[in-house]
Design a protein around this motif. Structure first.
Motif, PDB file in Angstrom:
ATOM      1  N   LYS A 242       0.789  -1.312   0.021  1.00  0.00           N
ATOM      2  CA  LYS A 242       0.029  -0.044   0.171  1.00  0.00           C
ATOM      3  C   LYS A 242       0.694   1.468  -0.059  1.00  0.00           C
ATOM      4  O   LYS A 242       0.508   2.110  -0.752  1.00  0.00           O
ATOM      5  CB  LYS A 242      -0.912   0.101   1.120  1.00  0.00           C
ATOM      6  CG  LYS A 242      -1.998   1.152   1.193  1.00  0.00           C
ATOM      7  CD  LYS A 242      -2.891   1.244   2.467  1.00  0.00           C
ATOM      8  CE  LYS A 242      -3.686   2.288   2.486  1.00  0.00           C
ATOM      9  NZ  LYS A 242      -4.566   2.269   3.681  1.00  0.00           N
ATOM     10  N   ILE A 243       1.822   1.483   0.640  1.00  0.00           N
ATOM     11  CA  ILE A 243       2.801   2.438   1.103  1.00  0.00           C
ATOM     12  C   ILE A 243       3.543   2.639  -0.608  1.00  0.00           C
ATOM     13  O   ILE A 243       3.605   3.901  -0.930  1.00  0.00           O
ATOM     14  CB  ILE A 243       3.772   2.250   1.860  1.00  0.00           C
ATOM     15  CG1 ILE A 243       3.013   2.266   3.287  1.00  0.00           C
ATOM     16  CG2 ILE A 243       4.890   3.415   1.968  1.00  0.00           C
ATOM     17  CD1 ILE A 243       4.007   2.103   4.526  1.00  0.00           C
ATOM     18  N   MET A 244       4.076   1.569  -1.107  1.00  0.00           N
ATOM     19  CA  MET A 244       4.610   1.598  -2.260  1.00  0.00           C
ATOM     20  C   MET A 244       3.819   1.944  -3.647  1.00  0.00           C
ATOM     21  O   MET A 244       3.997   3.033  -4.265  1.00  0.00           O
ATOM     22  CB  MET A 244       5.138   0.234  -2.614  1.00  0.00           C
ATOM     23  CG  MET A 244       6.347   0.007  -2.123  1.00  0.00           C
ATOM     24  SD  MET A 244       7.505  -1.737  -2.688  1.00  0.00           S
ATOM     25  CE  MET A 244       6.102  -3.070  -2.363  1.00  0.00           C
ATOM     26  N   ASP A 245       2.557   1.650  -3.372  1.00  0.00           N
ATOM     27  CA  ASP A 245       1.453   2.194  -4.349  1.00  0.00           C
ATOM     28  C   ASP A 245       1.400   3.692  -4.072  1.00  0.00           C
ATOM     29  O   ASP A 245       1.004   4.418  -5.237  1.00  0.00           O
ATOM     30  CB  ASP A 245       0.160   1.374  -4.211  1.00  0.00           C
ATOM     31  CG  ASP A 245       0.359  -0.073  -4.536  1.00  0.00           C
ATOM     32  OD1 ASP A 245       1.197  -0.405  -5.437  1.00  0.00           O
ATOM     33  OD2 ASP A 245      -0.621  -0.849  -4.236  1.00  0.00           O
ATOM     34  N   GLU A 246       1.278   4.210  -3.152  1.00  0.00           N
ATOM     35  CA  GLU A 246       1.004   5.668  -2.893  1.00  0.00           C
ATOM     36  C   GLU A 246       2.381   6.499  -3.118  1.00  0.00           C
ATOM     37  O   GLU A 246       2.074   7.606  -3.531  1.00  0.00           O
ATOM     38  CB  GLU A 246       0.797   5.761  -1.381  1.00  0.00           C
ATOM     39  CG  GLU A 246      -0.630   5.256  -1.034  1.00  0.00           C
ATOM     40  CD  GLU A 246      -1.161   5.321   0.418  1.00  0.00           C
ATOM     41  OE1 GLU A 246      -0.347   5.668   1.186  1.00  0.00           O
ATOM     42  OE2 GLU A 246      -2.211   4.837   0.856  1.00  0.00           O
ATOM     43  N   LYS A 247       3.409   5.906  -2.794  1.00  0.00           N
ATOM     44  CA  LYS A 247       4.662   6.907  -2.742  1.00  0.00           C
ATOM     45  C   LYS A 247       5.698   6.556  -3.870  1.00  0.00           C
ATOM     46  O   LYS A 247       6.576   7.401  -4.030  1.00  0.00           O
ATOM     47  CB  LYS A 247       5.240   6.820  -1.317  1.00  0.00           C
ATOM     48  CG  LYS A 247       4.334   7.308  -0.070  1.00  0.00           C
ATOM     49  CD  LYS A 247       5.079   7.387   1.162  1.00  0.00           C
ATOM     50  CE  LYS A 247       4.120   8.051   2.041  1.00  0.00           C
ATOM     51  NZ  LYS A 247       4.732   8.584   3.620  1.00  0.00           N
ATOM     52  N   CYS A 248       5.584   5.547  -4.584  1.00  0.00           N
ATOM     53  CA  CYS A 248       6.766   5.107  -5.283  1.00  0.00           C
ATOM     54  C   CYS A 248       6.460   5.458  -6.840  1.00  0.00           C
ATOM     55  O   CYS A 248       5.262   5.727  -6.959  1.00  0.00           O
ATOM     56  CB  CYS A 248       6.844   3.662  -5.587  1.00  0.00           C
ATOM     57  SG  CYS A 248       7.911   3.000  -3.890  1.00  0.00           S
ATOM     58  N   VAL A 249       7.391   5.713  -7.694  1.00  0.00           N
ATOM     59  CA  VAL A 249       7.120   6.220  -8.964  1.00  0.00           C
ATOM     60  C   VAL A 249       6.540   4.937  -9.656  1.00  0.00           C
ATOM     61  O   VAL A 249       6.767   4.059  -9.677  1.00  0.00           O
ATOM     62  CB  VAL A 249       8.594   6.526  -9.603  1.00  0.00           C
ATOM     63  CG1 VAL A 249       8.189   6.730 -11.161  1.00  0.00           C
ATOM     64  CG2 VAL A 249       9.412   7.624  -8.812  1.00  0.00           C
ATOM     65  N   PRO A 250       5.579   5.293 -10.505  1.00  0.00           N
ATOM     66  CA  PRO A 250       4.704   4.231 -11.163  1.00  0.00           C
ATOM     67  C   PRO A 250       5.626   3.786 -12.455  1.00  0.00           C
ATOM     68  O   PRO A 250       6.176   4.771 -12.806  1.00  0.00           O
ATOM     69  CB  PRO A 250       3.437   4.937 -11.556  1.00  0.00           C
ATOM     70  CG  PRO A 250       3.610   6.602 -11.602  1.00  0.00           C
ATOM     71  CD  PRO A 250       4.625   6.505 -10.412  1.00  0.00           C
ATOM     72  N   VAL A 251       5.098   2.494 -12.573  1.00  0.00           N
ATOM     73  CA  VAL A 251       5.917   2.082 -13.679  1.00  0.00           C
ATOM     74  C   VAL A 251       4.961   1.298 -14.770  1.00  0.00           C
ATOM     75  O   VAL A 251       3.822   0.554 -14.223  1.00  0.00           O
ATOM     76  CB  VAL A 251       6.824   0.964 -13.354  1.00  0.00           C
ATOM     77  CG1 VAL A 251       7.649   0.200 -14.497  1.00  0.00           C
ATOM     78  CG2 VAL A 251       7.822   1.598 -12.207  1.00  0.00           C
ATOM     79  N   ALA A 252       5.007   1.386 -15.920  1.00  0.00           N
ATOM     80  CA  ALA A 252       4.131   0.753 -17.000  1.00  0.00           C
ATOM     81  C   ALA A 252       4.949   0.105 -17.593  1.00  0.00           C
ATOM     82  O   ALA A 252       6.021   0.361 -18.382  1.00  0.00           O
ATOM     83  CB  ALA A 252       3.308   2.014 -17.515  1.00  0.00           C
TER      84      ALA A 252
END
Length: 303
Positions: A242-252
């Motif tokens: 959950k923390i990574m989803d909120e704060k990390c740079v999104p990757v496609a």
């Protein structure tokens, strides 16, 4: 308990064993299994076994063994010292399973669940004791999942042993209580000597459980927006995700879809000779077996 091999390489699983008492090599023994650190989002999970001759089982209780969760760290260290010093009839082994290994298992395809990781560790430790010459006759296990299924699984793998899997086994059987203490002491020591390969200088991360405010603060402050969490974190836990989803740079991730109008790659079939389709009613060109040709026998095409 020397955990140097783990503390210097805390991304790999490590087993540590006590000296095996001679009496455990000649007399039927009970062996208890329990773990420490199943639920935390931080640090390793440790599985432990404790074994002694059947007729000495109750002597373990006299040493003060109990469910490690009911004891303070100081009490656990004291009781472990007693267990370790009673090497004339008590032995133990532990496996330290790093957080990186746990998360990688849970992200595998097909997924390896935490229950399966736990079962594999328990099975491995029983085999380790047997290979070392311990005359195991009875095994007591604190359950992971439905006790009936787990017991049947272990009994099938070890048909010559008497296997008992039960809830709260760490409070019912002294050998399981001993295993619980060994596992908990090992986990506490491993965490107290944790070195961050990432170069972080952090000493306080709380209890490691998701609900702990200090642990939450550590998770938020140790996160890198590109590289994620340091290796002490079980990044497969929903709290960390959950923390990574909120704060990390999104990757496609680009999907390998064929672009319109792009020529398709040649088929591998082009490198094989084409087979002519058989003509209906035509005689077969298939070579007949030597049995028939040696006897000048031919196929009958009409009656």
């Amino acid at each position: 308990m020397d955990l140097t091999d783990y503390t210097e390489n805390n991304w790999t699983s490590v087993c540590v064993d006590s000296k095996i008492p001679e009496t455990c090599k000649t007399e039927p023994c009970v062996l208890g299994i329990d773990e420490a650190g199943r639920g935390p989002v931080l640090g390793p999970m440790v599985y432990g076994i404790c074994f002694c001759p059947v007729d000495k089982h109750l002597d373990l209780k006299a040493a003060g063994v109990a469910d490690s969760k009911t004891l303070s760290e100081e009490q656990r260290e004291k009781i472990f010292s007693i267990i370790h010093e009673k090497n004339d009839f008590v032995g133990w082994s532990i496996e330290v399973i790093p957080p990186l290994y746990i998360s990688n298992c849970m992200y595998k395809r097909p997924k390896v669940s935490l229950n399966e990781v736990s079962h594999n560790s328990a099975i491995g430790l029983i085999k380790r004791a047997l290979s070392a010459g311990v005359q195991v006759s009875e095994v007591y296990v604190d359950t992971v999942g439905p006790p009936e299924k787990y017991q049947a699984k272990l009994q099938d793998i070890f048909p010559t042993l008497k296997v008992t899997v039960a809830k709260k086994a760490d409070s019912l059987y002294p050998c399981v209580s001993g295993a619980s203490i060994c596992a908990k002491v090992a986990r506490d020591r491993a965490l107290s000597k944790w070195e961050f390969p990432e170069g972080l200088d952090i000493k306080d991360w709380g209890s490691g459980y998701p609900g702990d405010a200090i642990t939450k603060n550590f998770l938020n402050n140790s996160l890198d927006p590109v590289f994620g969490f340091p290796g002490i974190v079980r990044f497969s836990w929903s709290t960390a995700e959950k923390i990574m989803d909120e704060k990390c740079v999104p990757v496609a991730w680009k999907e390998d879809e064929e672009e319109e109008g792009k020529e398709k790659p040649p088929s591998v079939l082009q490198y094989f000779a084409k087979k002519d389709k058989p003509v209906v009613g035509a005689p077969s060109t298939k070579k007949i077996h030597n049995f028939f040709s040696d006897r000048s026998l031919k196929r009958v095409t009409s009656f």
